[in-house]
Design a protein around this motif. Structure first.
Motif, PDB file in Angstrom:
ATOM      1  N   ILE A 183       0.438  -1.131  -0.297  1.00  0.00           N
ATOM      2  CA  ILE A 183      -0.247   0.403  -0.407  1.00  0.00           C
ATOM      3  C   ILE A 183       1.149   0.861  -0.040  1.00  0.00           C
ATOM      4  O   ILE A 183       1.745   1.520   0.732  1.00  0.00           O
ATOM      5  N   SER A 184      -0.128   2.442  -0.679  1.00  0.00           N
ATOM      6  CA  SER A 184       1.046   3.348  -0.796  1.00  0.00           C
ATOM      7  C   SER A 184       0.415   4.440  -1.075  1.00  0.00           C
ATOM      8  O   SER A 184       1.463   5.668  -0.655  1.00  0.00           O
ATOM      9  N   SER A 185      -1.089   4.937  -1.089  1.00  0.00           N
ATOM     10  CA  SER A 185      -1.646   5.541  -1.201  1.00  0.00           C
ATOM     11  C   SER A 185      -3.156   5.196  -0.568  1.00  0.00           C
ATOM     12  O   SER A 185      -3.006   4.216  -1.314  1.00  0.00           O
ATOM     13  N   TRP A 186      -4.083   5.789  -0.438  1.00  0.00           N
ATOM     14  CA  TRP A 186      -5.293   5.888  -0.043  1.00  0.00           C
ATOM     15  C   TRP A 186      -6.713   7.262   0.113  1.00  0.00           C
ATOM     16  O   TRP A 186      -5.809   8.584   0.206  1.00  0.00           O
ATOM     17  N   ARG A 187      -7.057   7.069  -0.196  1.00  0.00           N
ATOM     18  CA  ARG A 187      -8.413   7.786   0.022  1.00  0.00           C
ATOM     19  C   ARG A 187     -10.063   7.477  -0.124  1.00  0.00           C
ATOM     20  O   ARG A 187     -10.004   5.990  -0.293  1.00  0.00           O
ATOM     21  N   PRO A 188     -10.934   8.306   0.566  1.00  0.00           N
ATOM     22  CA  PRO A 188     -12.114   8.097   0.526  1.00  0.00           C
ATOM     23  C   PRO A 188     -12.941   7.491  -1.176  1.00  0.00           C
ATOM     24  O   PRO A 188     -12.345   8.090  -1.653  1.00  0.00           O
ATOM     25  N   CYS A 189     -13.164   6.931  -1.033  1.00  0.00           N
ATOM     26  CA  CYS A 189     -14.514   6.652  -2.468  1.00  0.00           C
ATOM     27  C   CYS A 189     -15.631   5.888  -2.055  1.00  0.00           C
ATOM     28  O   CYS A 189     -16.430   5.848  -1.205  1.00  0.00           O
TER      29      CYS A 189
END
Length: 117
Positions: A111-117
């Motif tokens: 894992i390298s990035s995340w955001r609401p989806c």
């Protein structure tokens, strides 16, 4: 409950994992997630924003592709991506859900990035 789906977009394979939970969220942690280096929430953890475009740039090299468990404290579903900039394989985690072992969903140490989806 978990569901695995595989989708192909623009010639790139994206693995989507749906994880959800029916637990209440702590009010003090709304809009945040906790990430940990080892499975079962060990090896050092940090609570951070639920929107991070590049974990290395925003959290430092210590977190570069090293997340093995996580908790979604936010009031939104969060998508965790393999690469910076919200690209590559994706793991969808429902609001309030905990993932004790991201390796089980083929996203361990990726894992390298995340955001609401």
């Amino acid at each position: 409950m978990s569901v695995k789906k595989i989708a192909y977009a623009a010639g790139v394979s994206l693995a989507a994992v749906a994880i959800s939970a029916a637990t209440a969220l702590p009010a003090q942690a709304a809009g945040q997630i906790s990430i940990c280096r080892d499975v079962n929430y060990g090896g050092g953890c940090v609570t951070t924003s639920s929107n991070v475009a590049d974990s290395t740039r925003q959290l430092g090299l210590f977190w570069q592709e090293s997340i093995s468990s996580l908790r979604n404290w936010s009031d939104a579903n969060i998508c965790f991506y393999e690469h910076p900039g919200y690209t590559g394989a994706v793991m969808w985690v429902g609001r309030g859900a905990n993932v004790a072992n991201t390796h089980y969903y083929d996203m361990g140490d990726r894992i390298s990035s995340w955001r609401p989806c």
